[in-house]
Write an enzyme that holds these catalytic residues in place. Structure first.
Site, PDB file in Angstrom:
ATOM      1  N   HIS A 578       0.812  -1.171   0.094  1.00  0.00           N
ATOM      2  CA  HIS A 578      -0.037   0.002   0.113  1.00  0.00           C
ATOM      3  C   HIS A 578       0.968   1.313  -0.124  1.00  0.00           C
ATOM      4  O   HIS A 578       1.833   1.153  -0.299  1.00  0.00           O
ATOM      5  CB  HIS A 578      -1.065   0.034   1.196  1.00  0.00           C
ATOM      6  CG  HIS A 578      -1.833  -1.240   1.225  1.00  0.00           C
ATOM      7  ND1 HIS A 578      -2.700  -1.523   0.295  1.00  0.00           N
ATOM      8  CD2 HIS A 578      -1.676  -2.437   2.127  1.00  0.00           C
ATOM      9  CE1 HIS A 578      -3.287  -2.563   0.462  1.00  0.00           C
ATOM     10  NE2 HIS A 578      -2.784  -3.300   1.380  1.00  0.00           N
ATOM     11  N   GLU A 593      -2.513   0.909   7.363  1.00  0.00           N
ATOM     12  CA  GLU A 593      -1.701  -0.324   7.331  1.00  0.00           C
ATOM     13  C   GLU A 593      -0.505   0.054   6.872  1.00  0.00           C
ATOM     14  O   GLU A 593       0.850  -0.541   7.117  1.00  0.00           O
ATOM     15  CB  GLU A 593      -2.408  -1.417   6.417  1.00  0.00           C
ATOM     16  CG  GLU A 593      -1.597  -2.582   6.164  1.00  0.00           C
ATOM     17  CD  GLU A 593      -2.043  -3.484   4.999  1.00  0.00           C
ATOM     18  OE1 GLU A 593      -1.483  -4.622   4.568  1.00  0.00           O
ATOM     19  OE2 GLU A 593      -3.125  -3.425   4.640  1.00  0.00           O
ATOM     20  N   HIS A 646       2.616  -6.741   4.746  1.00  0.00           N
ATOM     21  CA  HIS A 646       1.400  -6.457   4.978  1.00  0.00           C
ATOM     22  C   HIS A 646       0.745  -6.733   6.240  1.00  0.00           C
ATOM     23  O   HIS A 646       1.634  -7.134   7.273  1.00  0.00           O
ATOM     24  CB  HIS A 646       0.499  -7.119   4.087  1.00  0.00           C
ATOM     25  CG  HIS A 646       0.625  -6.870   2.511  1.00  0.00           C
ATOM     26  ND1 HIS A 646      -0.219  -6.031   2.028  1.00  0.00           N
ATOM     27  CD2 HIS A 646       1.501  -7.228   1.603  1.00  0.00           C
ATOM     28  CE1 HIS A 646       0.297  -5.752   0.645  1.00  0.00           C
ATOM     29  NE2 HIS A 646       1.396  -6.554   0.496  1.00  0.00           N
ATOM     30  N   GLU A 711       1.729 -11.406   6.213  1.00  0.00           N
ATOM     31  CA  GLU A 711       0.683 -10.585   7.203  1.00  0.00           C
ATOM     32  C   GLU A 711       0.984 -10.807   8.748  1.00  0.00           C
ATOM     33  O   GLU A 711       0.901 -11.577   9.140  1.00  0.00           O
ATOM     34  CB  GLU A 711      -0.697 -11.387   6.937  1.00  0.00           C
ATOM     35  CG  GLU A 711      -1.188 -11.418   5.658  1.00  0.00           C
ATOM     36  CD  GLU A 711      -1.878  -9.997   5.101  1.00  0.00           C
ATOM     37  OE1 GLU A 711      -1.873  -9.022   5.703  1.00  0.00           O
ATOM     38  OE2 GLU A 711      -2.429  -9.999   3.903  1.00  0.00           O
TER      39      GLU A 711
END
Length: 751
Positions: A578, A593, A646, A711
């Site tokens: 992102h 995030e 992430h 993650e």
């Protein structure tokens, strides 16, 4: 409360609101033009709730021609074939042949002309974004032009053609009837044409001036068959939205051929038959219901058809047909990719029953839905096959001599059923595998293997670890570091280690652990040998594949510099997910995030650099890069490893943990890398271990080097959101990820 008091409150509220508007404008103390702070270079004032800029300053910014007519007190400004005109004491701004009302209009202040900044700048095609939290106004030149939107692939793909791809996001309404595509810093081509609106869809284009973006809003009377994950991709300078095909028609013709048609390509379906209820079930992946026609009236073979959206994750359409007399329909070879066709009355023929090392297999002319069960006295595995004939290579009895199975018998159980019975030495588990190839179906029943013994022995140089199985072992040996461990994963194996007695520890082997572990969606039996010391190891098979011998070296000292030299120098690309326009998931307390992603990525880069590795970041600041650009960045530089960072999110705030994703490839290097990284995170990060998973995430699907996506935690979990904010947690996660990368390089990349 009196009416008078009510009126006072209303008037007071209006005055306060007006004051806030004016004060907000006057507090506008930072203005950026194409990312440059120009606040000190221009003069602005606030009048009647509108921000005005000195006309001469705006003309210089835009390199525009400015004409002032004192007699008329009128102003004319021209730039790139656009002309605006304003007159003192008038609130209107004329743009070409159009007139637009403003709040303050042209104001003369100390003999200087001031004009509305927002309306004027927009008239010249510029975009604005006002960040109220920071009291900052950003003025941008458009970075892309939307040239057209059109249907592709028979209406199952929507292509948005643009000059170049800028930050974007796709939003799906809860009821599924609306899709919003937001494109940052974009303008519409003057010759833009709407080529998608029809009886089912309507396109609306909305300019969002205070956010410097365009919204393409697609509406439908029925749910739009679109999935956010995997439903959009970038092709050259276009965005392509892929819609799932919809069921269009189910009918049976005069020759009793049952056809299922969709609006697009239909994947191969899974067909099941249930003789007790006389039902046939057709499960079709990646197809949604839609509006469809059903034509089976007065058919002698099918009493009823029921259609449901059986599942949405993944998408599965289910067609359930109730047969009048138990006839079975079999799929015919496909001629068109959007139609499935079935023909009644065809019995499957099974052939070539064979046994090989703990499994037996046979071939079928069409798909089967067998019934399998175990019987205890005597121990045997029974398989009932409905509506089949025995063909070539199906013997009445196959004699076998091993520790799992005595023999295999076949017979016709009744008019509809062929039964296969495997007589077992003792009850054990099994799994059933179906494969389709060249129009035939291959079925295999794997009986679970078992451990016969685990022993150790020594000589002067090696300590040997011997694992003996009842039948040929399917296994994978891996080495993990920090702490040192040898891990052996066995497929299709019963975990009977508790019956083997206590394992004798040695000078090198500190302990043994075992567990059942999910790997690539399959359960494996995992043995972990904790080591006191590790120098090197080698593996060999014996006893015709039933045994595994792992030789652990007793000596070999390797200092830090030697270790680094052995690993070698590699290029590692670290991707912080992102960024910029795209915040990613947003935590329950507001943490975006993109922030911890970047912090962890930078820590990883610094730690890897200290290990003599070359490192590149896909982004080193809060900026947006498309998925395509990130992949291209790594591929063009021929990186040796790609790791994407992430943080997760879910609708349940109690869900948490760390998980690592890979995209399965033929050489398994993606999975090996993911295993090495996740081994460190799962054991040491202090969060729930959610395992490693195969996925088609864009950045790990299209990168050409070993890749993994991590993650690190769940932003939707308040406790983990707090962790992700802290430098201590960020550094710990980065350090563990680096340990995993170095572990991978030491075993794989340094060779």
């Amino acid at each position: 409360m009196s009416v008078l008091n009510n009126k006072k409150i209303i008037i007071s509220f209006v005055l306060i609101f007006t004051f806030l508007i004016i004060n907000t404008a006057s507090a506008q103390n930072t203005i950026f033009f194409n990312s440059k702070d120009i606040t000190s270079e221009i003069k602005t004032v606030s009048r009647e709730g509108e921000l005005l800029i000195r006309a001469r300053d705006l003309a210089e910014l835009l390199d525009a021609d400015l004409t002032w007519r004192p007699a008329l007190k009128s102003l004319e400004m021209e730039s790139q074939s656009v002309t605006i005109k304003m007159m003192a004491n008038s609130r209107y701004i004329q743009i070409g042949n159009d007139a637009l009302r403003t709040k303050a209009g042209l104001q003369l202040i100390k003999n200087q002309a001031y004009i509305p900044l927002v309306k004027s700048i927009e008239a010249f095609g510029y975009l604005l974004e006002y960040q109220r939290d920071n009291e900052e106004l950003y003025i941008f030149q458009p970075e892309t032009t939307i040239n057209g939107v059109s249907w592709q692939e028979d209406g199952n793909q929507l292509q948005i053609k643009m000059d170049e791809i800028t930050p974007y996001r796709v939003l799906h309404s809860e009821d599924g009837t609306e899709i919003i595509i937001e494109i940052d810093k974009a303008e519409i081509n003057q010759e833009f044409s709407d080529n998608i609106s029809n009886n089912n869809y309507y396109l609306k284009v909305v300019n969002v001036p205070d956010r410097a973006l365009l919204r393409l809003i697609i509406k439908s009377r029925t749910p739009i068959p679109f999935q956010i994950d995997g439903g959009i991709y970038e092709h050259e300078d276009s965005l392509v939205l892929t819609f799932l095909p919809q069921l269009k028609d189910i009918r049976i013709n005069k020759n009793n051929l049952l056809s299922v048609e969709a609006t697009g390509k239909i994947p191969d379906a899974r067909t099941k038959y249930f003789s007790d209820t006389k039902k046939m079930v057709i499960d079709i992946p990646s197809v949604v219901i839609g509006n469809f026609d059903l034509d089976i009236e007065d058919n002698s073979l099918i009493k009823d058809i029921k259609v449901t959206q059986h599942d949405l994750d993944p998408v599965v359409l289910r067609i359930e047909a109730t047969m009048a007399n138990g006839d079975i329909f079999k799929p015919l070879q496909r001629k068109e990719n959007n139609i499935l066709t079935f023909k009644p009355g065809q019995r499957s023929e099974i052939s070539n029953l064979e046994y090989a090392e703990g499994s037996f297999s046979f071939t079928s002319s069409s798909a089967l839905n067998p019934e399998l069960f175990l019987l205890e006295t005597p121990p045997r595995l029974v398989m009932n096959l409905y509506h089949v004939n025995r063909g070539k290579g199906i013997l009445d009895k196959v004699e076998i001599d091993n520790n799992l199975i005595k023999n295999i018998r076949t017979a016709r159980f009744d008019e509809q059923t062929v039964r296969i019975v495997a007589d077992l030495e003792e009850l054990t588990g099994y799994n059933f595998v179906e494969e389709q190839k060249n129009g035939l179906y291959y079925y295999t029943v794997n009986l679970e293997n078992k451990f016969a013994k685990i022993e150790t022995e020594d000589n002067q140089d090696y300590q040997y670890l011997d694992i003996l199985m009842d039948s040929k072992a399917v296994y994978e040996v891996k080495k993990f570091n920090y702490p040192h461990r040898i891990v052996v994963d066995f497929q299709n194996t019963l975990n009977n280690l508790d019956k083997l007695g206590e394992f004798e520890k040695t000078s090198l082997i500190k302990d043994i652990r075992n567990s059942n572990y999910q790997l690539e969606g399959k359960e494996v039996t995992r043995l972990v040998f904790e080591l006191n010391e590790y120098y090197s190891h080698k593996v060999q098979s014996y006893a015709e594949g039933h045994g595994i011998k792992i030789a652990l070296a007793k000596e070999y000292f390797k200092d830090e510099e030697e270790r680094k030299k052995e690993i070698g120098r590699h290029l590692i690309v670290v991707d912080a997910g992102h960024g910029g326009f795209d915040p990613g998931a947003i935590g329950i307390n507001g943490l975006e995030e993109k922030v911890p992603n970047l912090a962890i990525a930078k820590q990883i880069a610094a730690l890897l650099a200290s290990e003599n590795q070359d490192v590149l970041l896909t982004r080193s600041s809060d900026e947006f890069h498309s998925l395509q650009k990130r992949v291209k960045f790594a591929n063009q530089r021929k990186a040796d490893i790609f790791v994407s960072i992430h943080a997760n999110s879910f609708n349940n705030s109690h869900t948490g943990g760390v998980e690592t994703y890979y995209n399965q490839s033929s050489n398994n290097q993606n999975r090996f890398l993911a295993e090495k990284i996740h081994d460190k995170l799962g054991r040491n990060l202090g969060l729930i271990d959610r395992g490693i998973k195969d996925s088609n995430f864009y950045v790990i699907k299209y990168t050409k080097m070993p890749s993994a996506l991590i993650e690190v935690g769940f932003l939707s979990n308040p406790k983990e959101e707090q962790f992700l904010k802290t430098k201590v947690f960020q550094k710990k996660a980065a350090s563990l990820i680096v340990d995993g990368i170095l572990d991978y390089l030491e075993e794989n990349g340094g060779k």
